[in-house]
Design a protein around this motif. Sequence first.
Motif, PDB file in Angstrom:
ATOM      1  N   LYS A   3       0.836  -1.191   0.000  1.00  0.00           N
ATOM      2  CA  LYS A   3       0.000   0.000   0.000  1.00  0.00           C
ATOM      3  C   LYS A   3       0.876   1.248   0.000  1.00  0.00           C
ATOM      4  CE  LYS A   3      -3.609  -0.192   2.616  1.00  0.00           C
ATOM      5  NZ  LYS A   3      -4.512  -0.154   3.798  1.00  0.00           N
ATOM      6  N   GLU A   5       0.768   5.444   0.639  1.00  0.00           N
ATOM      7  CA  GLU A   5       0.051   6.611   1.145  1.00  0.00           C
ATOM      8  C   GLU A   5       0.612   7.852   0.465  1.00  0.00           C
ATOM      9  OE1 GLU A   5      -2.472   6.385   3.091  1.00  0.00           O
ATOM     10  OE2 GLU A   5      -2.314   4.332   3.861  1.00  0.00           O
ATOM     11  N   LYS A   7       0.500  12.136  -0.472  1.00  0.00           N
ATOM     12  CA  LYS A   7       0.103  13.465   0.008  1.00  0.00           C
ATOM     13  C   LYS A   7      -0.556  14.283  -1.102  1.00  0.00           C
ATOM     14  CE  LYS A   7       4.180  13.538   3.040  1.00  0.00           C
ATOM     15  NZ  LYS A   7       5.479  14.222   3.322  1.00  0.00           N
ATOM     16  N   SER A  71      -9.897   0.179  -5.039  1.00  0.00           N
ATOM     17  CA  SER A  71      -8.465  -0.056  -5.075  1.00  0.00           C
ATOM     18  C   SER A  71      -7.921   0.194  -6.463  1.00  0.00           C
ATOM     19  CB  SER A  71      -8.123  -1.486  -4.644  1.00  0.00           C
ATOM     20  OG  SER A  71      -8.636  -2.420  -5.564  1.00  0.00           O
ATOM     21  N   ASN A 171     -10.994  12.114  -3.172  1.00  0.00           N
ATOM     22  CA  ASN A 171     -10.566  10.750  -3.507  1.00  0.00           C
ATOM     23  C   ASN A 171     -11.755   9.799  -3.447  1.00  0.00           C
ATOM     24  OD1 ASN A 171      -9.332   8.306  -3.883  1.00  0.00           O
ATOM     25  ND2 ASN A 171      -8.190   8.326  -1.967  1.00  0.00           N
ATOM     26  N   GLU A 175      -7.977   3.178  -1.757  1.00  0.00           N
ATOM     27  CA  GLU A 175      -6.574   2.972  -1.441  1.00  0.00           C
ATOM     28  C   GLU A 175      -5.767   2.698  -2.703  1.00  0.00           C
ATOM     29  OE1 GLU A 175      -7.080  -0.290   1.218  1.00  0.00           O
ATOM     30  OE2 GLU A 175      -7.112   0.996   2.994  1.00  0.00           O
ATOM     31  N   THR A 176      -4.494   3.045  -2.642  1.00  0.00           N
ATOM     32  CA  THR A 176      -3.616   2.804  -3.782  1.00  0.00           C
ATOM     33  C   THR A 176      -2.491   1.860  -3.384  1.00  0.00           C
ATOM     34  OG1 THR A 176      -2.396   4.827  -3.237  1.00  0.00           O
ATOM     35  CG2 THR A 176      -4.075   4.986  -4.951  1.00  0.00           C
ATOM     36  N   TYR A 177      -2.100   1.034  -4.345  1.00  0.00           N
ATOM     37  CA  TYR A 177      -1.065   0.033  -4.129  1.00  0.00           C
ATOM     38  C   TYR A 177       0.015   0.178  -5.199  1.00  0.00           C
ATOM     39  CZ  TYR A 177      -4.521  -2.088  -1.056  1.00  0.00           C
ATOM     40  OH  TYR A 177      -5.430  -2.306  -0.054  1.00  0.00           O
TER      41      TYR A 177
END
Length: 602
Positions: A3, A5, A7, A71, A171, A175-177
Amino acid sequence: MQKIELKAQWIWCEENKRVNDFVVFRKEFELDEVPKSAVSYIGVDTRYWLKINGKSVAKEGGLFRESMPGSGYVDEVDLADYLKIGKNKIEILAWFYGRGGRNNVNSGYAGLIFECEAIGVYSDSSFLCQRHPAYYTPEDHESSYLYGGGNVGFDNTKPLGKFLPATVYENVWGETYLRPIPLFRYEKPKKYNGKLPYGMWYIATFEVVGKQGEKIRVYSDRYVTNGGPGDEDNVYKNYFHEFTLKEGRNKLSTINPVFGEKICFSREVENVRYIETGYDCDILKLETFEDPLLNRLVKKAARTLYVCMRDNFMDCPDRERGQWIGDVSVQVPQVFYLLSENAVLLVKKAIYDFINNRKSDVLMGNVPGENFLELPAQSLNAISEWGMIAKYVEHSGDTEILKDCFEPMVRYLKLYEMDQDGLVAHRGGGWAWVDHLYNYDTAVIENCWYYSALKFAAKTAGIIQDHSYDGFLQERIASMEKKFDEKFWKGEYYSSSEVVDDRANALAVLSGLCGKEKYGLIRKILIKVFNASVYMENYVLLALCEMGYLEDAYKRMVSRYYNLAVNENSTLWEDFFVLGTKNHAWSGAPATIAYQYFLKNK
């Protein structure tokens, strides 16, 4: 999956729900010194092309979204080699499909996110953008619903206009991976002489002299593809590119890669070049066998495998592009024999697609993407001793992945009920498909796949030292071992009806439910019964080899695959009778058999 995170903020032009939407982004910044490393993270729905100071950095970025809600992926790209002291400029062309398929999910919203801490650049309203005025959607011939994207039009009479501050969006992508596979490979342009050297994914550049407003279309020789067995009357259309010309000479390039062996134009053009693109791995130097026909089959299998890889493994690049998990189970051993190490990353992604994109406890037969459904025989195959997970572990030695697979495998096996005979009851799922063509013995095949999956789960439990389900697994294994012959053995073969099926008897051998004392009788079935499609032929050949009948396997293989070997096509057909696509993932069994069994006897 790792994952990430970020900014930075998600940005696009005003209104981010347009289908087939192309947007250009620019960002200028200054540097007092160039960092040794400038790792950036770039995420998009759906594709992007990145330039730094006018030099191409990513020729096709972005990875399709998953069918797991909320995702997506971000690419990791080091910009350091493209930066300079003083003024720098980032340019990104982004394309939002707005359309899902069996290989991707439509989020419904276009968006781009960019972050590079080393140079202090984060996507926000300081990025300038405009909707590219030249791109448009052609009026007719929508491409197949089976994969995302669409036909692309480009009006060469329309230059870029005024850039405005980007719009920041909340957003909604989740979540981004980190992208688990490398960026796609793009080779140098080569002159086109009327035919490509082999089947490939490509983009085309060309010149054409035309009148203002005149149109031209570019497409592949695989633009139209029929359905496979049982669906052969339906027609599926691939992508095309349409260009609106300006007066005089036009220098043009397609943008969306297509697959084929020829480049086709709706009118005469000049100076045509092609750029091959594909998954970033190499086809290894292939072994040479005494039989030229076998060498030709292995070579075609390698090419077939390679062009059925991109964001995911796929059944075919011209009709569906779906990651059918039964096909992947046929592909995985070939990866280790035929391709360089990078290809293994796509195998891991396929396994995690299968495990992470399950629906409740149901392991789906074609994920990631929309239009998914459960094909029990394919899901059981994937978690069996002969499926993609077991073969990945066998060839890679990576047993850590089993810790993530074990619980989902067992929970799926627990969805099946046992019948009054102590064998597994039929589970229809979304599509009760075991193979194409005719005379498949569903009951025997399902019991064999299920038993093999139970055994692989039990083996996994021992490897990872998780004995939570030992009782369940051993009870069902014992029940099936006790009842299988009693129910299905007919004295000379296995059957649940009047049908004698080569596939069912082959799986009885591979699962271990058939004792060695019966091998001679099963051999007679496998050398004279030919029900299997190209997909299940893989397991018939494996069974003959596992029983030690290598010569029989060889004779059956060269006989059944003869037409696929000798035709002029550089890849392998979907079936033995010229139905469907001329390039299909499940057709590469000869390579596995040749490498796994025939090499030992050279």
